[in-house]
Design a protein around this motif. Sequence first.
Motif, PDB file in Angstrom:
ATOM      1  N   ILE A 155      46.461  52.159  45.704  1.00 51.22           N
ATOM      2  CA  ILE A 155      46.253  51.130  44.542  1.00 51.22           C
ATOM      3  C   ILE A 155      46.955  49.905  45.167  1.00 51.22           C
ATOM      4  N   ASN A 156      46.249  48.766  44.951  1.00 51.37           N
ATOM      5  CA  ASN A 156      46.626  47.469  45.374  1.00 51.37           C
ATOM      6  C   ASN A 156      46.118  47.127  46.650  1.00 51.37           C
ATOM      7  N   ARG A 157      45.415  48.027  47.565  1.00 56.09           N
ATOM      8  CA  ARG A 157      44.880  47.912  48.827  1.00 56.09           C
ATOM      9  C   ARG A 157      43.330  47.728  48.635  1.00 56.09           C
ATOM     10  N   ILE A 158      42.831  47.094  49.646  1.00 56.79           N
ATOM     11  CA  ILE A 158      41.537  46.695  49.665  1.00 56.79           C
ATOM     12  C   ILE A 158      40.646  47.904  50.158  1.00 56.79           C
ATOM     13  N   LEU A 159      39.561  48.324  49.450  1.00 53.06           N
ATOM     14  CA  LEU A 159      38.733  49.556  49.879  1.00 53.06           C
ATOM     15  C   LEU A 159      37.405  49.063  50.190  1.00 53.06           C
ATOM     16  N   LYS A 160      36.926  49.764  51.095  1.00 59.45           N
ATOM     17  CA  LYS A 160      35.297  49.692  51.277  1.00 59.45           C
ATOM     18  C   LYS A 160      34.928  50.715  50.598  1.00 59.45           C
ATOM     19  N   VAL A 161      34.033  50.657  49.592  1.00 57.05           N
ATOM     20  CA  VAL A 161      33.145  52.062  48.989  1.00 57.05           C
ATOM     21  C   VAL A 161      31.856  51.892  48.973  1.00 57.05           C
ATOM     22  N   LYS A 162      31.321  53.115  49.413  1.00 60.60           N
ATOM     23  CA  LYS A 162      29.996  53.155  49.464  1.00 60.60           C
ATOM     24  C   LYS A 162      29.454  54.082  48.569  1.00 60.60           C
ATOM     25  N   THR A 163      28.394  53.837  47.594  1.00 63.24           N
ATOM     26  CA  THR A 163      27.755  54.686  46.827  1.00 63.24           C
ATOM     27  C   THR A 163      26.072  55.031  47.452  1.00 63.24           C
ATOM     28  N   ALA A 164      25.526  55.617  46.582  1.00 60.90           N
ATOM     29  CA  ALA A 164      24.288  55.762  47.131  1.00 60.90           C
ATOM     30  C   ALA A 164      23.373  54.612  46.994  1.00 60.90           C
ATOM     31  N   GLU A 165      23.554  53.690  46.155  1.00 62.96           N
ATOM     32  CA  GLU A 165      23.040  52.558  45.871  1.00 62.96           C
ATOM     33  C   GLU A 165      23.522  51.306  46.319  1.00 62.96           C
ATOM     34  N   GLN A 166      24.584  51.234  46.693  1.00 62.61           N
ATOM     35  CA  GLN A 166      25.120  49.924  47.327  1.00 62.61           C
ATOM     36  C   GLN A 166      26.732  50.102  47.788  1.00 62.61           C
ATOM     37  N   GLU A 167      27.170  49.284  48.320  1.00 60.65           N
ATOM     38  CA  GLU A 167      28.616  49.222  48.933  1.00 60.65           C
ATOM     39  C   GLU A 167      29.493  48.035  48.096  1.00 60.65           C
ATOM     40  N   GLY A 180      36.649  45.588  47.702  1.00 57.61           N
ATOM     41  CA  GLY A 180      37.755  45.139  46.689  1.00 57.61           C
ATOM     42  C   GLY A 180      38.749  45.632  46.652  1.00 57.61           C
ATOM     43  N   THR A 181      39.915  45.111  45.732  1.00 60.09           N
ATOM     44  CA  THR A 181      41.223  45.734  45.447  1.00 60.09           C
ATOM     45  C   THR A 181      41.170  46.751  44.704  1.00 60.09           C
ATOM     46  N   LEU A 182      41.533  47.823  45.095  1.00 64.22           N
ATOM     47  CA  LEU A 182      41.688  48.957  44.201  1.00 64.22           C
ATOM     48  C   LEU A 182      42.783  48.666  43.159  1.00 64.22           C
ATOM     49  N   ILE A 183      42.539  48.739  41.836  1.00 64.05           N
ATOM     50  CA  ILE A 183      43.428  48.232  40.817  1.00 64.05           C
ATOM     51  C   ILE A 183      43.767  49.376  40.034  1.00 64.05           C
ATOM     52  N   ALA A 184      42.989  50.605  39.967  1.00 64.76           N
ATOM     53  CA  ALA A 184      43.299  51.599  38.961  1.00 64.76           C
ATOM     54  C   ALA A 184      42.613  52.946  39.585  1.00 64.76           C
ATOM     55  N   ALA A 185      43.245  54.021  39.605  1.00 60.71           N
ATOM     56  CA  ALA A 185      42.497  55.274  39.875  1.00 60.71           C
ATOM     57  C   ALA A 185      43.133  56.532  39.044  1.00 60.71           C
ATOM     58  N   ASN A 186      42.272  57.309  38.619  1.00 60.57           N
ATOM     59  CA  ASN A 186      42.700  58.270  37.676  1.00 60.57           C
ATOM     60  C   ASN A 186      42.017  59.643  38.314  1.00 60.57           C
ATOM     61  N   ASP A 187      41.776  60.627  37.470  1.00 63.92           N
ATOM     62  CA  ASP A 187      40.908  62.079  37.725  1.00 63.92           C
ATOM     63  C   ASP A 187      39.571  61.980  37.777  1.00 63.92           C
ATOM     64  N   VAL A 188      39.126  60.793  37.011  1.00 69.21           N
ATOM     65  CA  VAL A 188      37.543  60.524  36.746  1.00 69.21           C
ATOM     66  C   VAL A 188      36.857  59.569  37.563  1.00 69.21           C
ATOM     67  N   ASP A 189      37.838  58.403  37.909  1.00 69.55           N
ATOM     68  CA  ASP A 189      37.088  57.538  38.383  1.00 69.55           C
ATOM     69  C   ASP A 189      38.041  56.411  38.824  1.00 69.55           C
ATOM     70  N   ILE A 190      37.468  55.234  39.849  1.00 66.93           N
ATOM     71  CA  ILE A 190      38.591  54.275  40.206  1.00 66.93           C
ATOM     72  C   ILE A 190      37.800  52.887  39.836  1.00 66.93           C
ATOM     73  N   VAL A 191      38.746  51.797  39.830  1.00 61.43           N
ATOM     74  CA  VAL A 191      38.196  50.357  39.216  1.00 61.43           C
ATOM     75  C   VAL A 191      38.744  49.710  40.592  1.00 61.43           C
ATOM     76  N   LEU A 192      37.789  48.659  40.911  1.00 63.33           N
ATOM     77  CA  LEU A 192      37.855  47.915  42.103  1.00 63.33           C
ATOM     78  C   LEU A 192      37.718  46.190  41.718  1.00 63.33           C
TER      79      LEU A 192
END
Length: 153
Positions: free
Chosen positions: A89-101, A104-116
Amino acid sequence: MDQNKVKDLIDEALALNESLYLVDLDISTNNKIQITVDGDNGVPLSECIRISRNVENSLDREEEDFSLEVSTPDISHPLKLKRQYIKNINRILKVKTAEQEFEGTLIAANDVDIVLQWKAREPKPIGKGKVTVEKTVTLNFKDIKEAKVKIVF
């Protein structure tokens, strides 16, 4: 080499330090054991040595020859566990999904999802020019194909 026996030995060693967790265990056909551990606050070399000794001293080389390597995750490898996201958390992530990339800065993460969160330049709603806006996206873990920590110098 019995993978379950090695896993039990690793779990036994990790139980002595609750902040450490197993990321990956690989045993090749020629008995090369590769253990990757991470920690909520990093992993000191002394902990890698302790885990290595716990596993090595409990296996019999006379019964089956093996090589053993205990390491921490390589920064160039994708994140594998939800606990690694929380650590970053608070680091920059490069995240790929099936549709797009996303980047951004990871501001939250829990057992279900993350927030950039990131800033982007967009055209003004009225008039010429651009304005900087903050963007936020919530991504479910099941939609993430790959996520890596971006190194910023």
